[in-house]
Design a protein around this motif. Structure first.
Motif, PDB file in Angstrom:
ATOM      1  N   THR A  90     -25.115  19.114 -15.923  1.00  0.00           N
ATOM      2  CA  THR A  90     -25.320  18.451 -17.212  1.00  0.00           C
ATOM      3  C   THR A  90     -26.774  18.547 -17.645  1.00  0.00           C
ATOM      4  O   THR A  90     -27.071  18.839 -18.807  1.00  0.00           O
ATOM      5  CB  THR A  90     -24.881  16.978 -17.116  1.00  0.00           C
ATOM      6  OG1 THR A  90     -23.533  16.929 -16.681  1.00  0.00           O
ATOM      7  CG2 THR A  90     -25.002  16.276 -18.448  1.00  0.00           C
ATOM      8  N   SER A  91     -27.694  18.332 -16.720  1.00  0.00           N
ATOM      9  CA  SER A  91     -29.110  18.380 -17.103  1.00  0.00           C
ATOM     10  C   SER A  91     -29.537  19.801 -17.437  1.00  0.00           C
ATOM     11  O   SER A  91     -30.328  20.020 -18.357  1.00  0.00           O
ATOM     12  CB  SER A  91     -29.975  17.790 -15.990  1.00  0.00           C
ATOM     13  OG  SER A  91     -29.883  18.578 -14.820  1.00  0.00           O
ATOM     14  N   ALA A  98     -15.092  10.536  -9.687  1.00  0.00           N
ATOM     15  CA  ALA A  98     -15.628  11.337  -8.587  1.00  0.00           C
ATOM     16  C   ALA A  98     -16.367  12.563  -9.106  1.00  0.00           C
ATOM     17  O   ALA A  98     -17.436  12.917  -8.593  1.00  0.00           O
ATOM     18  CB  ALA A  98     -14.503  11.754  -7.647  1.00  0.00           C
ATOM     19  N   VAL A  99     -15.822  13.206 -10.126  1.00  0.00           N
ATOM     20  CA  VAL A  99     -16.461  14.404 -10.678  1.00  0.00           C
ATOM     21  C   VAL A  99     -17.770  14.045 -11.364  1.00  0.00           C
ATOM     22  O   VAL A  99     -18.800  14.698 -11.165  1.00  0.00           O
ATOM     23  CB  VAL A  99     -15.506  15.135 -11.653  1.00  0.00           C
ATOM     24  CG1 VAL A  99     -16.238  16.192 -12.457  1.00  0.00           C
ATOM     25  CG2 VAL A  99     -14.351  15.753 -10.894  1.00  0.00           C
ATOM     26  N   THR A 100     -17.765  13.019 -12.186  1.00  0.00           N
ATOM     27  CA  THR A 100     -18.992  12.663 -12.923  1.00  0.00           C
ATOM     28  C   THR A 100     -20.068  12.088 -12.010  1.00  0.00           C
ATOM     29  O   THR A 100     -21.254  12.183 -12.320  1.00  0.00           O
ATOM     30  CB  THR A 100     -18.685  11.651 -14.042  1.00  0.00           C
ATOM     31  OG1 THR A 100     -18.041  10.504 -13.488  1.00  0.00           O
ATOM     32  CG2 THR A 100     -17.828  12.276 -15.121  1.00  0.00           C
ATOM     33  N   ASP A 101     -19.668  11.507 -10.871  1.00  0.00           N
ATOM     34  CA  ASP A 101     -20.652  10.970  -9.930  1.00  0.00           C
ATOM     35  C   ASP A 101     -21.194  12.037  -8.978  1.00  0.00           C
ATOM     36  O   ASP A 101     -22.189  11.799  -8.294  1.00  0.00           O
ATOM     37  CB  ASP A 101     -20.032   9.834  -9.104  1.00  0.00           C
ATOM     38  CG  ASP A 101     -19.782   8.589  -9.942  1.00  0.00           C
ATOM     39  OD1 ASP A 101     -20.309   8.523 -11.072  1.00  0.00           O
ATOM     40  OD2 ASP A 101     -19.057   7.684  -9.476  1.00  0.00           O
ATOM     41  N   ALA A 102     -20.562  13.195  -8.930  1.00  0.00           N
ATOM     42  CA  ALA A 102     -20.976  14.250  -8.010  1.00  0.00           C
ATOM     43  C   ALA A 102     -22.348  14.790  -8.405  1.00  0.00           C
ATOM     44  O   ALA A 102     -22.650  14.941  -9.596  1.00  0.00           O
ATOM     45  CB  ALA A 102     -19.946  15.378  -8.011  1.00  0.00           C
ATOM     46  N   PRO A 103     -23.211  15.104  -7.423  1.00  0.00           N
ATOM     47  CA  PRO A 103     -24.558  15.624  -7.725  1.00  0.00           C
ATOM     48  C   PRO A 103     -24.522  16.938  -8.502  1.00  0.00           C
ATOM     49  O   PRO A 103     -25.357  17.157  -9.376  1.00  0.00           O
ATOM     50  CB  PRO A 103     -25.182  15.822  -6.343  1.00  0.00           C
ATOM     51  CG  PRO A 103     -24.362  15.012  -5.399  1.00  0.00           C
ATOM     52  CD  PRO A 103     -23.011  14.877  -6.000  1.00  0.00           C
ATOM     53  N   ILE A 104     -23.546  17.807  -8.217  1.00  0.00           N
ATOM     54  CA  ILE A 104     -23.470  19.094  -8.919  1.00  0.00           C
ATOM     55  C   ILE A 104     -23.217  18.881 -10.410  1.00  0.00           C
ATOM     56  O   ILE A 104     -23.748  19.601 -11.243  1.00  0.00           O
ATOM     57  CB  ILE A 104     -22.408  20.019  -8.285  1.00  0.00           C
ATOM     58  CG1 ILE A 104     -22.473  21.439  -8.870  1.00  0.00           C
ATOM     59  CG2 ILE A 104     -21.021  19.504  -8.506  1.00  0.00           C
ATOM     60  CD1 ILE A 104     -23.534  22.266  -8.253  1.00  0.00           C
TER      61      ILE A 104
END
Length: 198
Positions: free
Chosen positions: A120-121, A109-115
């Motif tokens: 990361t980018s 859920a955390v890694t899929d979140a837009p934030i």
């Protein structure tokens, strides 16, 4: 035995709880003495049994150690096997399986979140920009000039400390120069004491 004190076997069968202290106030002096003699006799038998059990246990432990040594089983190996078995038992438990599943779900859920994707980018871009700036700075004229000055200062200090030129023009190392002036290599001063320290 008698109605005042249950036997040791009865106490063990009742869940290893010792019987309460016996009330001898209703007994006559003769009955009290007789009861105490019975308890002393039982205590002697129990203490002999304990000594025998300790001797047997000690012999069994010794034999077990000999057999393990003959089989190449070391304490470290036993400990490792016990720890590995414990870890295996924990991993197979329902609680561990549930926690592992929940942690996996939260991580996803955390890694899929837009934030998370944006963060990361941004961090990746920032690190890339810093690397580029450092690379550009290393190739600049001011950095090369600074690098040359530091290098020449280092070489000058190294030359001055490493060798000195005497009046006759010959080069000597720092230690040789100090020996020629004082007769020995410089050392820390020696403190002579008249009395030993107590």
């Amino acid at each position: 035995m008698n109605n005042v004190s249950p036997t040791t076997e009865d106490a063990m069968a009742a869940g290893d709880q010792l019987p309460p202290t016996a009330d001898l106030s209703h007994l006559t002096l003769e009955e009290k003495r007789k009861q105490e003699e019975e308890w002393k006799a039982e205590l002697t038998v129990i203490e002999e049994d304990i000594a025998t059990l300790r001797a047997v246990l000690s012999a069994k432990i010794r034999r077990s150690s000999e057999l393990k040594r003959n089989l190449g089983i070391t304490v470290w190996k036993e400990l490792t096997e016990d720890v590995n078995q414990g870890i295996k038992n924990v991993k197979e438990s329902n609680v561990y399986q549930t926690v592992e599943t929940k942690v996996g779900q939260v991580t996803k859920a955390v890694t899929d979140a837009p934030i998370y994707q944006k963060t990361t980018s941004v961090i990746g871009g920032l690190a890339g920009n810093i690397s580029t700036k450092i690379g550009q700075m290393r190739h600049s004229d001011s950095f090369k000039s600074f690098e040359e000055k530091v290098g020449s200062a280092y070489e000058n200090v190294k030359t001055k400390v490493g060798t000195t030129v005497s009046r006759s023009g010959s080069q000597q190392s720092l230690d040789d120069n100090l020996r020629s002036r004082s007769g020995s290599v410089a050392t820390s001063p020696t403190i002579h004491e008249e009395k030993p320290i107590a």
